[in-house]
Design a protein around this motif. Structure first.
Motif, PDB file in Angstrom:
ATOM      1  N   SER A 198      -7.123   2.262   5.270  1.00  0.00           N
ATOM      2  CA  SER A 198      -5.978   1.446   4.894  1.00  0.00           C
ATOM      3  C   SER A 198      -5.479   0.661   6.091  1.00  0.00           C
ATOM      4  O   SER A 198      -5.562   1.117   7.230  1.00  0.00           O
TER       5      SER A 198
ATOM      6  N   ILE B 218     -11.856   5.330   2.198  1.00  0.00           N
ATOM      7  CA  ILE B 218     -12.408   5.283   0.850  1.00  0.00           C
ATOM      8  C   ILE B 218     -13.613   4.354   0.823  1.00  0.00           C
ATOM      9  O   ILE B 218     -13.770   3.494   1.684  1.00  0.00           O
TER      10      ILE B 218
ATOM     11  N   HIS C  93     -16.423   2.555  -2.327  1.00  0.00           N
ATOM     12  CA  HIS C  93     -16.829   2.426  -3.718  1.00  0.00           C
ATOM     13  C   HIS C  93     -18.334   2.658  -3.817  1.00  0.00           C
ATOM     14  O   HIS C  93     -19.108   2.025  -3.108  1.00  0.00           O
TER      15      HIS C  93
ATOM     16  N   VAL D 129     -13.624   9.605  -1.144  1.00  0.00           N
ATOM     17  CA  VAL D 129     -12.482   9.761  -0.241  1.00  0.00           C
ATOM     18  C   VAL D 129     -12.878  10.786   0.820  1.00  0.00           C
ATOM     19  O   VAL D 129     -13.394  11.846   0.487  1.00  0.00           O
TER      20      VAL D 129
ATOM     21  N   PHE E  15      -9.176   7.181  -9.824  1.00  0.00           N
ATOM     22  CA  PHE E  15      -8.600   6.702  -8.575  1.00  0.00           C
ATOM     23  C   PHE E  15      -7.533   5.637  -8.848  1.00  0.00           C
ATOM     24  O   PHE E  15      -6.479   5.627  -8.228  1.00  0.00           O
ATOM     25  N   ALA E  16      -7.799   4.758  -9.810  1.00  0.00           N
ATOM     26  CA  ALA E  16      -6.818   3.737 -10.183  1.00  0.00           C
ATOM     27  C   ALA E  16      -5.545   4.384 -10.727  1.00  0.00           C
ATOM     28  O   ALA E  16      -4.433   3.954 -10.413  1.00  0.00           O
TER      29      ALA E  16
ATOM     30  N   PHE F 169      -4.456   7.387  -9.975  1.00  0.00           N
ATOM     31  CA  PHE F 169      -3.809   7.994  -8.817  1.00  0.00           C
ATOM     32  C   PHE F 169      -2.996   6.951  -8.045  1.00  0.00           C
ATOM     33  O   PHE F 169      -1.830   7.173  -7.716  1.00  0.00           O
ATOM     34  N   LEU F 170      -3.620   5.797  -7.761  1.00  0.00           N
ATOM     35  CA  LEU F 170      -2.905   4.753  -7.030  1.00  0.00           C
ATOM     36  C   LEU F 170      -1.692   4.266  -7.806  1.00  0.00           C
ATOM     37  O   LEU F 170      -0.636   4.011  -7.222  1.00  0.00           O
ATOM     38  N   GLY F 171      -1.821   4.139  -9.128  1.00  0.00           N
ATOM     39  CA  GLY F 171      -0.688   3.738  -9.945  1.00  0.00           C
ATOM     40  C   GLY F 171       0.457   4.723  -9.841  1.00  0.00           C
ATOM     41  O   GLY F 171       1.622   4.334  -9.760  1.00  0.00           O
TER      42      GLY F 171
ATOM     43  N   VAL G 217       1.015   6.774  -7.268  1.00  0.00           N
ATOM     44  CA  VAL G 217       1.561   6.702  -5.906  1.00  0.00           C
ATOM     45  C   VAL G 217       2.487   5.499  -5.767  1.00  0.00           C
ATOM     46  O   VAL G 217       3.551   5.587  -5.155  1.00  0.00           O
ATOM     47  N   LYS G 218       2.096   4.388  -6.369  1.00  0.00           N
ATOM     48  CA  LYS G 218       2.904   3.166  -6.281  1.00  0.00           C
ATOM     49  C   LYS G 218       4.087   3.202  -7.229  1.00  0.00           C
ATOM     50  O   LYS G 218       4.953   2.348  -7.172  1.00  0.00           O
TER      51      LYS G 218
ATOM     52  N   GLY H 140       2.428   3.978 -12.508  1.00  0.00           N
ATOM     53  CA  GLY H 140       1.451   4.648 -13.357  1.00  0.00           C
ATOM     54  C   GLY H 140       2.061   5.193 -14.621  1.00  0.00           C
ATOM     55  O   GLY H 140       3.278   5.145 -14.829  1.00  0.00           O
TER      56      GLY H 140
END
Length: 73
Positions: free
Chosen positions: A18, A30, A32, A39, A57-58, A60-62, A64-65, A68
Motif C-alpha cells: 500500500s 498483495i 492478484h 496476502v 477480498f473486495a 473485506f475492503l468494502g 474496512v472502508k 460494505g
C-alpha cells in the motif's frame, strides 16, 4: 469455483505494498493471481501466503472502508 493459485503462481505474481505503508516495511503485500488475491507479510515474503477469492477480498475492503454490506452506523 476456481482452483486456488499454486505456490509458483503466487511467487510469480506482481506483489505490491500500500502507498500508506510505513518506511520500515511494517505492512502487508498483495498480489492478484487469476481470480484470487494473495496476502503476505512484507517482512517475511518467503513465508505463508493467505489466498482468498477476489470477491472475498473486495468484500473485506468494502468492510474496512465502511461501505460494505455489513456496515454498521
Amino acid at each position: 469455483m476456481n482452483k486456488a493459485p499454486t505456490a509458483a503462481q503466487l511467487a510469480a505474481a506482481g506483489w505490491f505494498k500500500s502507498s500508506y505503508s510505513a518506511a520500515d516495511n511494517e505492512c502487508v503485500e498483495i498480489a492478484h493471481a487469476r481470480s484470487w488475491v494473495g496476502v503476505r507479510d512484507s517482512k517475511a515474503t518467503q513465508g505463508t501466503v493467505l489466498a482468498v477469492t477476489a470477491a472475498a477480498f473486495a468484500a473485506f475492503l468494502g468492510g474496512v472502508k465502511g461501505d460494505g454490506p455489513d456496515r454498521t452506523v
